[in-house]
Design an enzyme around this catalytic site. Sequence first.
Site, PDB file in Angstrom:
ATOM      1  N   GLU A   1      -4.085   7.371  -5.140  1.00 55.22           N
ATOM      2  CA  GLU A   1      -4.010   6.806  -6.488  1.00 55.22           C
ATOM      3  C   GLU A   1      -5.171   7.378  -7.303  1.00 55.22           C
ATOM      4  O   GLU A   1      -6.325   7.168  -6.925  1.00 55.22           O
ATOM      5  CB  GLU A   1      -4.133   5.268  -6.435  1.00 55.22           C
TER       6      GLU A   1
ATOM      7  N   HIS B   1      -1.648   0.448  -9.825  1.00 52.75           N
ATOM      8  CA  HIS B   1      -2.252  -0.532  -8.910  1.00 52.75           C
ATOM      9  C   HIS B   1      -2.868  -1.710  -9.682  1.00 52.75           C
ATOM     10  O   HIS B   1      -4.074  -1.952  -9.638  1.00 52.75           O
ATOM     11  CB  HIS B   1      -3.304   0.122  -8.001  1.00 52.75           C
TER      12      HIS B   1
ATOM     13  N   ARG C   1       0.859  -1.184   0.000  1.00 50.78           N
ATOM     14  CA  ARG C   1       0.000   0.000   0.000  1.00 50.78           C
ATOM     15  C   ARG C   1       0.897   1.237   0.000  1.00 50.78           C
ATOM     16  O   ARG C   1       1.958   1.228   0.631  1.00 50.78           O
ATOM     17  CB  ARG C   1      -0.911   0.037   1.239  1.00 50.78           C
TER      18      ARG C   1
END
Lengths: 266, 327
Positions: free
Chosen positions: A214, A233, A185
Amino acid sequence: RPTIDRELLEGLPNLKVIGNSGVGVDHLDLKMISNFGVKVTNTPHAVANPTADLGMALMLASARRLVEGCQIAVSPDTKYFAVDWLGVEVTRATLGIIGMGNIGYRVAQRARAFDMRILYHNRNRRRKEDEEAVGAHYCEKMEDLLQQSDFVMLVVNLTPETHKLIGKKELGLMKPTATLINISRGAVIDQDALVEALQNKVIRAAALDVTYPEPLPRDHPLLKLNNIIITPHIGTATVQAVHMMAEEAIANILAVLNGQPIPSEV
Amino acid sequence: MEGQELPYVLIDCIRGKHGVHEDYVEFLEKHFHLITMKEYLENKEFLSEKIRAIFMWYHRPVITAELLQTLPNLKIVASSGMGIDHLDLDLLSSYGVKLSNTPFVVSTDTADLGMALMLACSRRLVEGYQMAVSPDTEYFPSDWLGSEVSGMTLGIVGMGTTGYKVAQRAKAFEMKILYHNRHQRNKEEESAVGATYCKKIDDLLQQSDFVLLSVSLTPQTHKLIGKRELELMKPTATLINISRGLAVDQDALVEALQNKIIKAAGLDVTYPEPLPRDHPLLKLKNVLITPHIGGATKKTHRLMMENMVESIQASLAGLPVPNEVLL
């Protein structure tokens, strides 16, 4: 999504379970949800291989300067390929895995096939057989891992303990030739400290599948650096994984509703 | 120089786009008296009889009959890298000059790059990076997907040193491994990596999700992968080439990629290198090209150089030559 808040939970009196896709639950207020008597499940099996694969992909791409290389190969300005344009080795280098859970262990399995020397740091030490199977050495102190590794890969859950786990001090302990890879993360890294470390060549490079937030704001300094790879991601972004995550989530939900043992309750 | 003179060794140049790394000069000059092509041409009369070896770095200096004629005491050409397809072996043989290469030291990094390309292609790494940094990106779409590597079928065409190392790495990704080779490997080697031999390349092509080429370039492997072979591949398959551009019929590849006969390609090698800037391969979205960097790491380059020095020294001492290529 959908975002779970108090209002939603109050409006759903018969809600029994939130079947989450993916393994991370840092976006959920577990305490609040538990107070409503609602169970939470995740999908650890579907995510493991693709996330480990992406960790390896990022390590290889960063070490071998793959993105830069592709740009040179297709650039309209390229007239020749310089012979002194070099990356660094992955085979036989030292990989330090921080967080040796299910995903971290699969990274170790893959890295072993590249003859990498594997160090790991984890809340708990793994069983001897597990360590020997991948040739991993336990580092009780994270500092030891940081000082010896050519590649440091973060594979932890995000918890209050791992928030900003890697900051200025930790980056300073790493080799100047080392690469930091993050597939956990964004908030596990102190991003400002990372920017500084990359700008001042305190470490060689970074490869991040995750950031905070993000996407990053378009004027963020991380986007301007040339010793960084960022991916959007995509740790579990494969056709097969998405399918498996859905199946796993459904199985979890059905188990809760049918009062059966729950495969992956959080 | 007083006493024992260091052997004179011809190199192309130092630094620059094809030159020997400046960092290596100190080491090289401990063992050899280096003569650049420029110095040689300026002083041919004196130097031509002195030169006993050529240190060929990335195909330079170019060896011609003309050059060999003027070097009566040349014993060996030490060539960097694994490939020898750029050399006229008959010519060297006819002048009684030995040849060495550096096959093993590059094989590991090349296998690593093969894996890097396979992973980058299936996970759409370069596209993903471009999205992550693009000024136009406002959010990351959840339906943007790549495809798996773990658990898929890898077909290795050419299971020599490099191909075998790819197999070792792929096994850790739980891949099913098929291979096609001139000769079948022995049972222990096969079971160590879980590889199944495909006597007919067609069987490999039809079953593989990834087809990786790691052959040497010979007349037999020239355009080994052409229109027929591409059509035998799955439409969901990716072709990875870490051998030589000429092992693939490039025009057929362009067509196959344009018409989605195969899904994608990852090429560390093309013909020529670099490709002309208007070449169709540069425009295709489903192609990843890297600039022939299979062996391009600091350690490997250093080791290649040291191996070449060893080969030259052994040859000049009349000893068995490490990494000799028998002509």
